[in-house]
Design an enzyme around this catalytic site. Structure first.
Site, mmCIF file in Angstrom:
data_model
loop_
_atom_site.group_PDB
_atom_site.id
_atom_site.type_symbol
_atom_site.label_atom_id
_atom_site.label_comp_id
_atom_site.label_asym_id
_atom_site.label_seq_id
_atom_site.Cartn_x
_atom_site.Cartn_y
_atom_site.Cartn_z
ATOM 1 N N PRO A 265 42.088 32.910 49.475
ATOM 2 C CA PRO A 265 42.942 32.984 50.670
ATOM 3 C C PRO A 265 42.870 34.298 51.437
ATOM 4 C CG PRO A 265 44.264 33.410 48.741
ATOM 5 C CD PRO A 265 42.869 33.131 48.234
ATOM 6 N N CYS A 385 38.791 34.443 37.885
ATOM 7 C CA CYS A 385 40.101 34.584 37.236
ATOM 8 C C CYS A 385 40.167 33.662 36.025
ATOM 9 C CB CYS A 385 41.250 34.304 38.210
ATOM 10 S SG CYS A 385 41.181 32.698 39.012
#
Length: 449
Positions: A265, A385
């Site tokens: 994002p 991640c």
């Protein structure tokens, strides 16, 4: 007074997640936006949804100790109601057990009337027998023990055990079942971290500086940060501390041409722009055109002018960057998200071990495709991640074998201040239980010829 029962709203959201694989944060935001749940009940709704999702396997394990039917054999409505009741009775100190039982039974009379008596009996038996609840023996069945005690998929706890050993894996499992910290990053194009903390303090926001990121701030009470004046003024953006370290390892400078290949994002995109002092060119690409709009909106809010956005599948050649050679490339690769499951706890129940292998194929394809767009002497940072070796070290190793023109750089001598966060091979790997941030991995690759 509330005009909608928060427990009923929590049930409805959990039901949709089970049936539709909807995301909890979107459903909660939608429910709260109706303004039918007010005051402390808004916090209760959020706590119930996330708490049940985080503790789902433990809740089912407890139910299994007091029900003649195995939890997976129960009707969905009954299983969800029992999870809600057990969570309140066992994990919410501020809700009396009597209220947890009575409110759940009342909800059962409305939603599953034939099972109300059964639900009442299981909840009361569980309360009476809470001191006798048994878990698998951690010495004999460590993966099963961690899965039941701390509520994670068993295949994942087995993976953690292989990587960390029992003591460390149990500490990680504990951390992954708790709410995550809420961290923001100061927009240093407009304000320093210390000045931002003073500003937040004047606005009544309690906060502390992050331990590792020089621009990070941990908020002790998150609330609706987007409503803060400082947010509207573009003084900060929300970003976990581990994510804030990746752009530092990339070391972009003024005037560089940088590719952020999986940019949405946009947290790292805007941080790269800060590190470049808003001078140079950043190509922010993502396969999802709608998400690119979010990047542009964030750049506008933060006053960033050097970002161009493009729709691109990073695993395939693209006309958008065909003629460009970059000084720096960031590959924040699509991954399983195993390092952030406490933020999106519903997702951990949707994942399978086979997903990791499939994702690693995509991750490798992205590296293969982007390798030619990097200048000789340039730096590529590969990041995920995820906590899994399959998506991280294994992908990097395979790429280096196929591409001898690249070498992996040891981050420890380059960034001695972050050496405690690095592996023996010099990769960055953060663990929530050790480092107080999300699980994250980064490898710095240099094109040498």
């Amino acid at each position: 007074m509330s005009t909608k029962n928060p427990r009923r709203a929590a049930f409805d959201i959990l039901l949709r997640i089970e049936k539709e694989r909807s995301f909890a944060d979107i459903l909660i935001d939608h429910e709260l936006s109706k303004e039918l749940i007010k005051g402390a009940d808004r916090g209760l709704l959020t706590e119930l949804v996330y708490g049940v999702l985080r503790r789902q396997a433990t809740l089912d394990h407890i139910v299994g100790q007091f029900s003649k039917q195995r939890p997976e054999k129960l009707e969905l409505y009954v299983r969800l109601l029992l999870r809600l009741g057990i969570y309140q009775a066992f994990f919410l100190d501020r809700v009396p057990v009597s209220a947890a039982v009575n409110e759940t039974v009342n909800l059962a009379k409305e939603l599953a009337p034939r099972a109300a008596g059964f639900i009442n009996a299981v909840l009361r038996s569980a309360d009476r027998g809470r001191d006798g609840i048994r878990y698998p023996d951690p010495a004999e069945q460590p993966a099963q023990y961690l899965a039941a005690r701390y509520s994670h998929p068993q295949w994942l706890t087995a993976q953690w055990l292989e990587q960390l050993g029992l003591e460390d894996a149990e500490a990680l499992a504990t951390a992954m079942a708790e709410p995550p910290p809420f961290t923001i990053r100061a927009n240093t194009l407009r304000i320093g971290r210390d000045q931002l903390m003073e500003r937040l303090g004047r606005d009544g926001i309690s906060c502390t500086p992050t331990a590792w990121s020089p621009d990070g701030i941990r908020l002790n009470h998150s609330g609706a940060v987007t409503r803060l004046a400082a947010f509207g003024e573009g003084l900060f953006t929300v970003q976990d501390e581990s994510s804030q370290l990746a752009p530092l390892f990339l070391t972009p400078g003024k005037g560089d041409q940088v590719l952020d290949a999986c940019a949405a994002p946009g947290g790292k995109t805007t941080q790269i722009a800060q590190l470049m002092a808003n001078e140079g060119d950043i190509y922010a690409c993502d396969v999802n055109q709608r998400k690119l709009r979010l990047i542009r909106e964030t750049c506008d809010r933060l006053g960033i002018r050097i970002v161009r956005t493009f729709t691109m599948d990073a695993s395939s050649p693209s006309n958008a960057i065909r003629e460009v050679k970059f000084d720096r490339i960031l590959v924040d690769a699509p991954c399983s998200g195993l390092g952030v499951i406490r933020r999106n706890p519903e997702g951990k129940w949707w994942k399978q071990p086979s997903d990791l292998e499939q994702l690693s194929v995509t991750q490798f394809a992205i590296l293969e495709n982007l390798a030619e767009y990097l200048k000789v002497g340039g730096t590529l940072l590969y990041a995920t991640c995820s906590t899994s070796v399959i998506e991280n070290e294994a992908v990097v190793d395979r790429f280096l074998v196929r591409h001898p023109e690249f070498e992996a750089e040891d981050l420890r001598p380059l960034f001695p201040q972050f050496a405690p966060l690095c592996t023996e091979r010099g990769y960055f790997r953060s663990w929530p239980h050790r480092d107080g941030m999300d699980g994250f991995f980064a490898a710095r690759l240099r094109k040498v010829e």
